[in-house]
Motif scaffolding. Sequence first.
Motif, mmCIF file in Angstrom:
data_model
loop_
_atom_site.group_PDB
_atom_site.id
_atom_site.type_symbol
_atom_site.label_atom_id
_atom_site.label_comp_id
_atom_site.label_asym_id
_atom_site.label_seq_id
_atom_site.Cartn_x
_atom_site.Cartn_y
_atom_site.Cartn_z
ATOM 1 N N PRO A 94 -17.654 31.673 40.006
ATOM 2 C CA PRO A 94 -17.824 33.118 39.989
ATOM 3 C C PRO A 94 -17.491 33.679 38.601
ATOM 4 C CG PRO A 94 -16.026 32.487 41.478
ATOM 5 C CD PRO A 94 -16.605 31.244 40.897
ATOM 6 N N ARG A 95 -18.298 34.609 38.156
ATOM 7 C CA ARG A 95 -18.055 35.250 36.866
ATOM 8 C C ARG A 95 -16.905 36.230 36.993
ATOM 9 N NH1 ARG A 95 -23.200 37.033 33.366
ATOM 10 N NH2 ARG A 95 -21.940 36.739 31.539
ATOM 11 N N ARG A 96 -16.008 36.149 36.049
ATOM 12 C CA ARG A 96 -14.891 37.081 36.028
ATOM 13 C C ARG A 96 -15.227 38.213 35.075
ATOM 14 N NH1 ARG A 96 -9.468 34.504 34.296
ATOM 15 N NH2 ARG A 96 -9.694 35.904 32.559
ATOM 16 N N THR A 97 -15.259 39.416 35.576
ATOM 17 C CA THR A 97 -15.513 40.554 34.698
ATOM 18 C C THR A 97 -14.182 41.199 34.368
ATOM 19 O OG1 THR A 97 -15.855 42.010 36.585
ATOM 20 C CG2 THR A 97 -17.817 41.001 35.623
ATOM 21 N N GLU A 98 -14.071 41.636 33.135
ATOM 22 C CA GLU A 98 -12.835 42.277 32.722
ATOM 23 C C GLU A 98 -12.838 43.714 33.203
ATOM 24 O OE1 GLU A 98 -11.819 41.769 28.623
ATOM 25 O OE2 GLU A 98 -12.723 39.786 28.572
ATOM 26 N N ALA A 99 -11.708 44.122 33.715
ATOM 27 C CA ALA A 99 -11.571 45.501 34.161
ATOM 28 C C ALA A 99 -11.496 46.406 32.941
ATOM 29 C CB ALA A 99 -10.303 45.648 35.000
ATOM 30 N N PRO A 100 -12.070 47.590 33.023
ATOM 31 C CA PRO A 100 -11.990 48.501 31.880
ATOM 32 C C PRO A 100 -10.533 48.872 31.597
ATOM 33 C CG PRO A 100 -13.006 49.586 33.769
ATOM 34 C CD PRO A 100 -12.777 48.165 34.146
ATOM 35 N N VAL A 101 -10.232 49.075 30.332
ATOM 36 C CA VAL A 101 -8.884 49.461 29.936
ATOM 37 C C VAL A 101 -8.644 50.894 30.394
ATOM 38 C CG1 VAL A 101 -7.366 49.838 27.961
ATOM 39 C CG2 VAL A 101 -9.010 47.951 27.922
ATOM 40 N N PRO A 102 -7.532 51.143 31.085
ATOM 41 C CA PRO A 102 -7.268 52.511 31.529
ATOM 42 C C PRO A 102 -7.193 53.454 30.326
ATOM 43 C CG PRO A 102 -5.670 50.970 32.456
ATOM 44 C CD PRO A 102 -6.501 50.219 31.484
ATOM 45 N N ALA A 103 -7.683 54.672 30.508
ATOM 46 C CA ALA A 103 -7.704 55.647 29.411
ATOM 47 C C ALA A 103 -6.323 55.873 28.836
ATOM 48 C CB ALA A 103 -8.305 56.961 29.898
ATOM 49 N N SER A 104 -5.308 55.910 29.694
ATOM 50 C CA SER A 104 -3.950 56.165 29.207
ATOM 51 C C SER A 104 -3.486 55.055 28.278
ATOM 52 C CB SER A 104 -2.983 56.327 30.376
ATOM 53 O OG SER A 104 -2.973 55.149 31.163
ATOM 54 N N SER A 105 -3.812 53.797 28.596
ATOM 55 C CA SER A 105 -3.442 52.674 27.736
ATOM 56 C C SER A 105 -4.200 52.736 26.428
ATOM 57 C CB SER A 105 -3.737 51.349 28.452
ATOM 58 O OG SER A 105 -3.555 50.268 27.575
ATOM 59 N N TYR A 106 -5.484 53.031 26.509
ATOM 60 C CA TYR A 106 -6.321 53.143 25.324
ATOM 61 C C TYR A 106 -5.806 54.256 24.424
ATOM 62 C CZ TYR A 106 -10.468 53.730 22.481
ATOM 63 O OH TYR A 106 -11.321 53.834 21.427
ATOM 64 N N ARG A 107 -5.505 55.379 25.022
ATOM 65 C CA ARG A 107 -5.006 56.523 24.257
ATOM 66 C C ARG A 107 -3.666 56.198 23.602
ATOM 67 N NH1 ARG A 107 -5.613 62.485 25.840
ATOM 68 N NH2 ARG A 107 -4.773 63.423 23.982
ATOM 69 N N GLU A 108 -2.795 55.556 24.336
ATOM 70 C CA GLU A 108 -1.477 55.206 23.802
ATOM 71 C C GLU A 108 -1.599 54.299 22.577
ATOM 72 O OE1 GLU A 108 2.196 52.575 25.406
ATOM 73 O OE2 GLU A 108 1.507 54.159 26.753
ATOM 74 N N ASP A 109 -2.478 53.298 22.652
ATOM 75 C CA ASP A 109 -2.692 52.400 21.520
ATOM 76 C C ASP A 109 -3.242 53.158 20.310
ATOM 77 O OD1 ASP A 109 -1.787 50.288 23.029
ATOM 78 O OD2 ASP A 109 -3.789 49.516 23.487
ATOM 79 N N HIS A 110 -4.197 54.044 20.559
ATOM 80 C CA HIS A 110 -4.782 54.807 19.463
ATOM 81 C C HIS A 110 -3.806 55.820 18.884
ATOM 82 C CE1 HIS A 110 -8.572 52.874 20.159
ATOM 83 N NE2 HIS A 110 -9.023 53.468 19.067
ATOM 84 N N GLN A 111 -2.967 56.393 19.717
ATOM 85 C CA GLN A 111 -1.965 57.321 19.207
ATOM 86 C C GLN A 111 -1.013 56.599 18.262
ATOM 87 O OE1 GLN A 111 -0.263 59.082 22.754
ATOM 88 N NE2 GLN A 111 -1.491 60.929 22.512
ATOM 89 N N LYS A 112 -0.611 55.398 18.638
ATOM 90 C CA LYS A 112 0.263 54.609 17.754
ATOM 91 C C LYS A 112 -0.433 54.344 16.433
ATOM 92 C CE LYS A 112 2.721 52.207 21.448
ATOM 93 N NZ LYS A 112 2.909 50.917 22.131
ATOM 94 N N ASP A 113 -1.697 53.967 16.495
ATOM 95 C CA ASP A 113 -2.471 53.684 15.280
ATOM 96 C C ASP A 113 -2.573 54.928 14.403
ATOM 97 O OD1 ASP A 113 -4.249 52.149 13.538
ATOM 98 O OD2 ASP A 113 -5.859 53.386 14.382
ATOM 99 N N VAL A 114 -2.911 56.057 14.989
ATOM 100 C CA VAL A 114 -3.057 57.299 14.227
ATOM 101 C C VAL A 114 -1.714 57.704 13.622
ATOM 102 C CG1 VAL A 114 -3.530 59.783 14.429
ATOM 103 C CG2 VAL A 114 -5.109 58.116 15.421
ATOM 104 N N LEU A 115 -0.637 57.585 14.382
ATOM 105 C CA LEU A 115 0.683 57.927 13.845
ATOM 106 C C LEU A 115 1.064 57.015 12.677
ATOM 107 C CD1 LEU A 115 2.648 58.720 17.117
ATOM 108 C CD2 LEU A 115 2.012 60.327 15.304
ATOM 109 N N ASN A 116 0.788 55.737 12.802
ATOM 110 C CA ASN A 116 1.078 54.810 11.698
ATOM 111 C C ASN A 116 0.277 55.172 10.460
ATOM 112 O OD1 ASN A 116 2.963 53.296 13.097
ATOM 113 N ND2 ASN A 116 1.446 51.840 13.840
ATOM 114 N N ARG A 117 -0.989 55.510 10.638
ATOM 115 C CA ARG A 117 -1.828 55.914 9.510
ATOM 116 C C ARG A 117 -1.287 57.191 8.865
ATOM 117 N NH1 ARG A 117 -7.216 53.755 9.445
ATOM 118 N NH2 ARG A 117 -7.479 52.192 11.073
ATOM 119 N N LEU A 118 -0.876 58.147 9.677
ATOM 120 C CA LEU A 118 -0.332 59.393 9.141
ATOM 121 C C LEU A 118 0.976 59.156 8.375
ATOM 122 C CD1 LEU A 118 -1.072 61.885 12.049
ATOM 123 C CD2 LEU A 118 -2.106 61.857 9.756
ATOM 124 N N ARG A 119 1.782 58.234 8.864
ATOM 125 C CA ARG A 119 3.015 57.907 8.136
ATOM 126 C C ARG A 119 2.713 57.295 6.770
ATOM 127 N NH1 ARG A 119 4.775 56.408 13.639
ATOM 128 N NH2 ARG A 119 6.176 58.074 14.294
#
Length: 105
Positions: A7-32
């Motif tokens: 059976p093919r295993r499909t990856e579940a989509p990343v929850p928006a909150s997790s995606y947002r949290e990762d991007h917020q960290k990235d944006v904050l690091n860039r701003l620093r």
Amino acid sequence: MATKGTPRRTEAPVPASSYREDHQKDVLNRLRRVEGQVRGLIEMIQSGRSCEDVALQMSAARKAMDKTFYRMMACSLMEAVQESESDAQAMAEVERAAHLLEKFG
């Protein structure tokens, strides 16, 4: 990779909150980093560095800020599309993001 009979295993989509949290960290690091570049600019001017040296550093800080802006816009767009309930709503979000990029980008 799936093989015949496996059976093919499909990856579940990343929850928006997790995606947002990762991007917020990235944006904050860039701003620093930008903040550090601006502090460096102040020191360069106070120490009497050449206008060319200051201009070069200003250009680098401006480009870093632009990249941070586009990263933030990408996160906003991906989140909006992911949360859209229809193709029409997703297209409206893409149009809205395009308008913001035209206005601020």
